[in-house]
Motif scaffolding. Sequence first.
Motif, PDB file in Angstrom:
ATOM      1  N   ALA A  78      16.256 -36.445 -27.960  1.00 55.73           N
ATOM      2  CA  ALA A  78      15.897 -37.567 -27.098  1.00 55.73           C
ATOM      3  C   ALA A  78      17.085 -38.465 -26.775  1.00 55.73           C
ATOM      4  O   ALA A  78      16.956 -39.420 -26.000  1.00 55.73           O
ATOM      5  N   ILE A  79      18.250 -38.150 -27.329  1.00 57.83           N
ATOM      6  CA  ILE A  79      19.427 -38.984 -27.113  1.00 57.83           C
ATOM      7  C   ILE A  79      20.100 -38.581 -25.807  1.00 57.83           C
ATOM      8  O   ILE A  79      20.225 -37.391 -25.505  1.00 57.83           O
ATOM      9  N   PRO A  80      20.573 -39.547 -24.992  1.00 59.85           N
ATOM     10  CA  PRO A  80      21.309 -39.214 -23.760  1.00 59.85           C
ATOM     11  C   PRO A  80      22.513 -38.327 -24.079  1.00 59.85           C
ATOM     12  O   PRO A  80      23.076 -38.386 -25.181  1.00 59.85           O
ATOM     13  N   PRO A  81      22.940 -37.483 -23.124  1.00 58.47           N
ATOM     14  CA  PRO A  81      23.977 -36.481 -23.413  1.00 58.47           C
ATOM     15  C   PRO A  81      25.383 -37.031 -23.602  1.00 58.47           C
ATOM     16  O   PRO A  81      26.235 -36.341 -24.164  1.00 58.47           O
ATOM     17  N   ASP A  82      25.673 -38.268 -23.137  1.00 59.24           N
ATOM     18  CA  ASP A  82      27.049 -38.758 -23.281  1.00 59.24           C
ATOM     19  C   ASP A  82      27.349 -39.045 -24.752  1.00 59.24           C
ATOM     20  O   ASP A  82      26.482 -39.463 -25.521  1.00 59.24           O
ATOM     21  N   GLU A  83      28.614 -38.817 -25.122  1.00 57.62           N
ATOM     22  CA  GLU A  83      29.004 -38.890 -26.535  1.00 57.62           C
ATOM     23  C   GLU A  83      28.814 -40.275 -27.125  1.00 57.62           C
ATOM     24  O   GLU A  83      28.494 -40.415 -28.312  1.00 57.62           O
ATOM     25  N   ALA A  84      28.993 -41.322 -26.331  1.00 57.65           N
ATOM     26  CA  ALA A  84      28.842 -42.685 -26.850  1.00 57.65           C
ATOM     27  C   ALA A  84      27.446 -42.890 -27.430  1.00 57.65           C
ATOM     28  O   ALA A  84      27.284 -43.508 -28.489  1.00 57.65           O
ATOM     29  N   ASN A  85      26.439 -42.363 -26.746  1.00 58.22           N
ATOM     30  CA  ASN A  85      25.065 -42.515 -27.233  1.00 58.22           C
ATOM     31  C   ASN A  85      24.741 -41.540 -28.359  1.00 58.22           C
ATOM     32  O   ASN A  85      23.779 -41.745 -29.103  1.00 58.22           O
ATOM     33  N   ARG A  86      25.530 -40.470 -28.471  1.00 54.15           N
ATOM     34  CA  ARG A  86      25.292 -39.486 -29.531  1.00 54.15           C
ATOM     35  C   ARG A  86      26.087 -39.810 -30.798  1.00 54.15           C
ATOM     36  O   ARG A  86      26.014 -39.076 -31.775  1.00 54.15           O
ATOM     37  N   THR A  87      26.830 -40.912 -30.779  1.00 55.58           N
ATOM     38  CA  THR A  87      27.620 -41.314 -31.941  1.00 55.58           C
ATOM     39  C   THR A  87      26.838 -42.318 -32.780  1.00 55.58           C
ATOM     40  O   THR A  87      26.356 -43.324 -32.272  1.00 55.58           O
ATOM     41  N   ILE A  88      26.722 -42.019 -34.052  1.00 53.65           N
ATOM     42  CA  ILE A  88      25.975 -42.873 -34.966  1.00 53.65           C
ATOM     43  C   ILE A  88      26.903 -43.330 -36.079  1.00 53.65           C
ATOM     44  O   ILE A  88      27.552 -42.513 -36.743  1.00 53.65           O
ATOM     45  N   LEU A  89      26.984 -44.630 -36.279  1.00 59.02           N
ATOM     46  CA  LEU A  89      27.775 -45.203 -37.356  1.00 59.02           C
ATOM     47  C   LEU A  89      26.829 -45.741 -38.428  1.00 59.02           C
ATOM     48  O   LEU A  89      25.972 -46.580 -38.143  1.00 59.02           O
ATOM     49  N   VAL A  90      26.988 -45.232 -39.637  1.00 60.45           N
ATOM     50  CA  VAL A  90      26.159 -45.671 -40.763  1.00 60.45           C
ATOM     51  C   VAL A  90      27.073 -46.304 -41.804  1.00 60.45           C
ATOM     52  O   VAL A  90      28.094 -45.708 -42.180  1.00 60.45           O
ATOM     53  N   ASN A  91      26.732 -47.505 -42.255  1.00 59.32           N
ATOM     54  CA  ASN A  91      27.591 -48.168 -43.244  1.00 59.32           C
ATOM     55  C   ASN A  91      26.970 -48.124 -44.645  1.00 59.32           C
ATOM     56  O   ASN A  91      25.818 -47.711 -44.820  1.00 59.32           O
ATOM     57  N   GLU A  92      27.755 -48.556 -45.628  1.00 60.28           N
ATOM     58  CA  GLU A  92      27.318 -48.502 -47.021  1.00 60.28           C
ATOM     59  C   GLU A  92      26.046 -49.314 -47.252  1.00 60.28           C
ATOM     60  O   GLU A  92      25.144 -48.890 -47.987  1.00 60.28           O
ATOM     61  N   ARG A  93      25.967 -50.499 -46.644  1.00 56.57           N
ATOM     62  CA  ARG A  93      24.794 -51.350 -46.848  1.00 56.57           C
ATOM     63  C   ARG A  93      23.518 -50.634 -46.404  1.00 56.57           C
ATOM     64  O   ARG A  93      22.487 -50.710 -47.082  1.00 56.57           O
ATOM     65  N   GLU A  94      23.601 -49.956 -45.284  1.00 53.07           N
ATOM     66  CA  GLU A  94      22.415 -49.268 -44.772  1.00 53.07           C
ATOM     67  C   GLU A  94      21.991 -48.137 -45.710  1.00 53.07           C
ATOM     68  O   GLU A  94      20.796 -47.967 -45.994  1.00 53.07           O
TER      69      GLU A  94
END
Length: 214
Positions: A78-94
Amino acid sequence: MQTIPETAAPAAPRARSTKKVVLITLTVILGCAGIAAATGAFWVKQNFYPSAMTPVSLTATEQAAFDSKLQALNNPAAIPPDEANRTILVNEREVNAYLAQQQLGETVQVKFGEGQVSAAIIFTAPEDFPIMPNQKIRLRFTFGTSLSPEHKLSLKLDDLSLGGISLPNSWIGDLKGVDLVAENVESDPALQKFIAGIQSLDIHNGTLRLVLNK
């Protein structure tokens, strides 16, 4: 003329000076011994009688942002095809907040290093453990993590330490250097599916960066 005999200078001040130096030296030695004893006691308590870790909780805004990331991981189509929208940043707190939601916040805490994931874990050592069996202890696992150009996810145990002291590999069943993903990927369809959905994976201090496949 009567000659007055010369008298030697009194030795008391020199004796007092020597005594003062000795007392100061003894005080420093005893002070250092006290600090060492206190440090040793703290080390033992921290690692062999550990208190529960403080679970991490997210603010409402942080939780909403993290929920959207989980939704993307669960449904990458369901994510748009451009890489910016397919990039997920997860941090330690999460990650640590997620562990807390799974009732693990008091016993597991994760950190992201440079290309590494480490986890502090409080658990009760089994009967055959080489150090203090049946004792509650705190250990730190350090894993090297990467995704090869051939699209193979690697999760290798680099180190297992107790209070900053690396345990010998023979004590932990020669697990150091073993790729835990490779050991299980063939028999775990869910893991295969998860890896297939990842285009790239990078870990930097405090952050996990994932780019999902189209």
